[in-house]
Scaffold this motif. Structure first.
Motif, PDB file in Angstrom:
ATOM      1  N   GLU A   3       0.820  -1.214   0.000  1.00  0.00           N
ATOM      2  CA  GLU A   3       0.000   0.000   0.000  1.00  0.00           C
ATOM      3  C   GLU A   3       0.851   1.261   0.000  1.00  0.00           C
ATOM      4  N   THR A   4       2.137   1.152   0.388  1.00  0.00           N
ATOM      5  CA  THR A   4       3.013   2.329   0.454  1.00  0.00           C
ATOM      6  C   THR A   4       3.737   2.526  -0.872  1.00  0.00           C
ATOM      7  N   VAL A   5       4.746   1.714  -1.147  1.00  0.00           N
ATOM      8  CA  VAL A   5       5.484   1.743  -2.410  1.00  0.00           C
ATOM      9  C   VAL A   5       5.796   0.300  -2.791  1.00  0.00           C
ATOM     10  N   TYR A   6       6.316   0.091  -3.997  1.00  0.00           N
ATOM     11  CA  TYR A   6       6.745  -1.253  -4.388  1.00  0.00           C
ATOM     12  C   TYR A   6       8.032  -1.608  -3.660  1.00  0.00           C
ATOM     13  N   GLY A   7       8.123  -2.862  -3.214  1.00  0.00           N
ATOM     14  CA  GLY A   7       9.306  -3.339  -2.527  1.00  0.00           C
ATOM     15  C   GLY A   7      10.110  -4.286  -3.391  1.00  0.00           C
ATOM     16  N   LEU A   8      11.418  -4.335  -3.148  1.00  0.00           N
ATOM     17  CA  LEU A   8      12.318  -5.243  -3.845  1.00  0.00           C
ATOM     18  C   LEU A   8      12.609  -6.391  -2.886  1.00  0.00           C
ATOM     19  N   GLY A   9      11.892  -7.506  -3.046  1.00  0.00           N
ATOM     20  CA  GLY A   9      11.817  -8.502  -1.997  1.00  0.00           C
ATOM     21  C   GLY A   9      12.639  -9.758  -2.225  1.00  0.00           C
ATOM     22  N   ALA A  10      13.086 -10.336  -1.102  1.00  0.00           N
ATOM     23  CA  ALA A  10      13.784 -11.618  -1.094  1.00  0.00           C
ATOM     24  C   ALA A  10      13.432 -12.343   0.195  1.00  0.00           C
ATOM     25  N   ASP A  11      13.607 -13.660   0.196  1.00  0.00           N
ATOM     26  CA  ASP A  11      13.450 -14.456   1.403  1.00  0.00           C
ATOM     27  C   ASP A  11      14.369 -13.884   2.479  1.00  0.00           C
ATOM     28  N   ALA A  12      13.794 -13.425   3.595  1.00  0.00           N
ATOM     29  CA  ALA A  12      14.580 -12.737   4.616  1.00  0.00           C
ATOM     30  C   ALA A  12      15.596 -13.642   5.299  1.00  0.00           C
ATOM     31  N   LEU A  13      15.460 -14.955   5.163  1.00  0.00           N
ATOM     32  CA  LEU A  13      16.403 -15.888   5.785  1.00  0.00           C
ATOM     33  C   LEU A  13      17.432 -16.422   4.786  1.00  0.00           C
ATOM     34  N   ASN A  14      17.335 -15.991   3.539  1.00  0.00           N
ATOM     35  CA  ASN A  14      18.279 -16.410   2.503  1.00  0.00           C
ATOM     36  C   ASN A  14      19.288 -15.281   2.290  1.00  0.00           C
ATOM     37  N   VAL A  15      20.461 -15.419   2.916  1.00  0.00           N
ATOM     38  CA  VAL A  15      21.441 -14.334   2.897  1.00  0.00           C
ATOM     39  C   VAL A  15      21.876 -13.997   1.478  1.00  0.00           C
ATOM     40  N   GLU A  16      22.088 -15.007   0.651  1.00  0.00           N
ATOM     41  CA  GLU A  16      22.526 -14.755  -0.718  1.00  0.00           C
ATOM     42  C   GLU A  16      21.478 -13.948  -1.493  1.00  0.00           C
ATOM     43  N   ALA A  17      20.193 -14.290  -1.316  1.00  0.00           N
ATOM     44  CA  ALA A  17      19.126 -13.557  -1.998  1.00  0.00           C
ATOM     45  C   ALA A  17      19.037 -12.128  -1.485  1.00  0.00           C
ATOM     46  N   VAL A  18      19.182 -11.937  -0.167  1.00  0.00           N
ATOM     47  CA  VAL A  18      19.158 -10.593   0.405  1.00  0.00           C
ATOM     48  C   VAL A  18      20.318  -9.762  -0.124  1.00  0.00           C
ATOM     49  N   GLN A  19      21.489 -10.368  -0.233  1.00  0.00           N
ATOM     50  CA  GLN A  19      22.647  -9.648  -0.761  1.00  0.00           C
ATOM     51  C   GLN A  19      22.423  -9.229  -2.210  1.00  0.00           C
ATOM     52  N   ARG A  20      21.675 -10.032  -2.952  1.00  0.00           N
ATOM     53  CA  ARG A  20      21.371  -9.650  -4.331  1.00  0.00           C
ATOM     54  C   ARG A  20      20.448  -8.433  -4.379  1.00  0.00           C
ATOM     55  N   VAL A  21      19.534  -8.325  -3.413  1.00  0.00           N
ATOM     56  CA  VAL A  21      18.697  -7.128  -3.315  1.00  0.00           C
ATOM     57  C   VAL A  21      19.574  -5.889  -3.150  1.00  0.00           C
ATOM     58  N   PHE A  22      20.551  -5.972  -2.257  1.00  0.00           N
ATOM     59  CA  PHE A  22      21.467  -4.855  -2.047  1.00  0.00           C
ATOM     60  C   PHE A  22      22.216  -4.513  -3.332  1.00  0.00           C
ATOM     61  N   ALA A  23      22.659  -5.548  -4.064  1.00  0.00           N
ATOM     62  CA  ALA A  23      23.415  -5.315  -5.288  1.00  0.00           C
ATOM     63  C   ALA A  23      22.558  -4.645  -6.357  1.00  0.00           C
ATOM     64  N   ILE A  24      21.324  -5.128  -6.531  1.00  0.00           N
ATOM     65  CA  ILE A  24      20.426  -4.543  -7.531  1.00  0.00           C
ATOM     66  C   ILE A  24      20.109  -3.091  -7.177  1.00  0.00           C
ATOM     67  N   LYS A  25      19.841  -2.849  -5.917  1.00  0.00           N
ATOM     68  CA  LYS A  25      19.446  -1.508  -5.475  1.00  0.00           C
ATOM     69  C   LYS A  25      20.640  -0.569  -5.350  1.00  0.00           C
ATOM     70  N   ARG A  26      21.855  -1.170  -5.275  1.00  0.00           N
ATOM     71  CA  ARG A  26      23.087  -0.394  -5.017  1.00  0.00           C
ATOM     72  C   ARG A  26      22.995   0.300  -3.659  1.00  0.00           C
ATOM     73  N   ARG A  27      22.568  -0.471  -2.694  1.00  0.00           N
ATOM     74  CA  ARG A  27      22.303   0.018  -1.343  1.00  0.00           C
ATOM     75  C   ARG A  27      23.498  -0.288  -0.443  1.00  0.00           C
ATOM     76  N   PRO A  28      23.893   0.648   0.425  1.00  0.00           N
ATOM     77  CA  PRO A  28      24.983   0.364   1.367  1.00  0.00           C
ATOM     78  C   PRO A  28      24.645  -0.845   2.242  1.00  0.00           C
ATOM     79  N   ALA A  29      25.646  -1.696   2.490  1.00  0.00           N
ATOM     80  CA  ALA A  29      25.410  -2.953   3.205  1.00  0.00           C
ATOM     81  C   ALA A  29      24.993  -2.743   4.649  1.00  0.00           C
ATOM     82  N   ASP A  30      25.293  -1.581   5.221  1.00  0.00           N
ATOM     83  CA  ASP A  30      24.935  -1.343   6.624  1.00  0.00           C
ATOM     84  C   ASP A  30      23.567  -0.689   6.779  1.00  0.00           C
ATOM     85  N   HIS A  31      22.825  -0.565   5.673  1.00  0.00           N
ATOM     86  CA  HIS A  31      21.506   0.070   5.721  1.00  0.00           C
ATOM     87  C   HIS A  31      20.444  -1.021   5.830  1.00  0.00           C
ATOM     88  N   PRO A  32      19.719  -1.109   6.944  1.00  0.00           N
ATOM     89  CA  PRO A  32      18.836  -2.251   7.199  1.00  0.00           C
ATOM     90  C   PRO A  32      17.621  -2.293   6.279  1.00  0.00           C
TER      91      PRO A  32
END
Length: 337
Positions: free
Chosen positions: A34-63
């Motif tokens: 309802e807010t904005v579109y999210g770029l989602g991954a299985d929260a317990l799959n570290v490799e998938a979460v890291q890919r979210v960071f890579a696609i978004k170009r997001r700093p790794a320390d940003h939760p």
């Protein structure tokens, strides 16, 4: 299977089972909320979460925020849930509210940015809820756009910005709220507002029976709290009238195209210069929030050399919009006259 695949634009679908299967396979899925579109991954799959960071170009320390299907799942992710947090969850979930709580040990550092806390939310969008219920786990998801840029509120926005880097885009139409969730922290003492949203401080205080601590306080990294955020590529300034129109006219006189975001229908008589492209925002705060990012994106794509936005009205209903526009302007380097 209800899905389409464009030329390098990823798979766009209304098929919840397809999207859930992609998440289970470690893929990245853009999800409507309802807010904005999210770029989602299985929260317990570290490799998938890291890919979210890579696609978004997001700093790794940003939760990231972990999205859940039901408030009953809160204790599976948070190690300590104060009674006041449960009050807010009971009142506003499903809905645009994120709670920052001490995390359980199994929550990956990749999700929390290495902090001992986790952000949790139960979204209200029916397609997001269906996906979460079908998937069965938590989905870690920042907004589906490049880090620091204008958030996506339609599937087309996600396609335009992230294209084929996203495995599946679950198309739920335009996001009804249009700005990111309110964030409340329950760390280090009384609840604190970390990010304003459509759930206002007054609404929170009425539920808790006391006002929240003002924005700020002890340092905790939270989504959307960088000074530079939500920014268009076009240089942008946030100004109050009449300076807004003075700057617009001065730039137009120099032959520069200017995009002006303004409220209401009343315009200066000489604001019809062909070099000034006008984008009207609704005078109602809720309607303005719904239209804000789509309008920013349209202004950014208009070919203007400069983007000028009118300072939103005062008042609590406009707090979140003022926050987003101020951060958007901070993310660019305007060249006003």
């Amino acid at each position: 299977m209800d899905a389409t695949v464009g030329n390098g634009q990823g798979c766009v679908t209304h098929d919840v089972a397809l999207a859930a299967g992609a998440l289970r396979a470690g893929k990245v899925v853009a999800i409507p909320t309802e807010t904005v579109y999210g770029l989602g991954a299985d929260a317990l799959n570290v490799e998938a979460v890291q890919r979210v960071f890579a696609i978004k170009r997001r700093p790794a320390d940003h939760p990231l925020i972990v999205h859940l299907a039901d408030a009953a799942q809160i204790d599976a992710w948070a190690s300590d849930v104060p009674d006041e947090a449960r009050l807010l969850a009971a009142r506003f979930w499903p809905g645009p509210l994120t709670l920052i709580l001490p995390r359980r040990a199994h929550v990956p550092d990749a999700v929390t940015g290495g902090q001992d806390s986790v952000g949790l939310r139960v979204p209200a969008h029916p397609l997001a809820h269906a996906l979460l219920a079908t998937f069965g786990g938590g989905i870690a998801a920042p907004s589906a756009n490049r880090f620091g840029r204008v958030s996506a509120t339609t599937a087309v926005h996600v396609q335009q910005e992230l294209g084929g880097e996203v495995d599946v885009i679950l198309d739920g139409g335009a996001c009804p709220v249009g700005i990111e969730s309110t964030i409340v922290s329950f760390l280090d003492g009384p609840p604190r507002l970390l990010r304003p949203g459509s759930i206002t401080p007054k609404m929170l205080a009425e539920t808790l029976g006391r006002p929240l601590t003002a924005v700020g306080g002890p340092a905790v990294r939270a989504p959307g709290n960088h000074v530079v955020h939500y920014a268009p590529a076009t240089p942008m300034a946030l100004l109050a009238p009449p300076q807004l129109w003075q700057e617009a006219r001065a730039a137009a006189a120099q032959g520069r195209r200017v995009a002006v975001l303004h409220f209401g229908n009343r315009l200066p008589e000489d604001a019809s210069d062909r070099e000034i492209i006008r984008f009207q925002l609704p005078a109602d705060a809720g309607a303005c929030a719904h239209d804000l990012y789509a309008t920013l994106r349209a202004a950014d794509a208009s070919g203007a050399a400069l983007l000028l936005a009118e300072m939103p009205p005062l008042g609590e209903a406009w707090l979140a919009i003022r926050d987003r526009l101020a951060r958007a302007a901070a993310g660019s380097a305007p060249e006003t006259s």
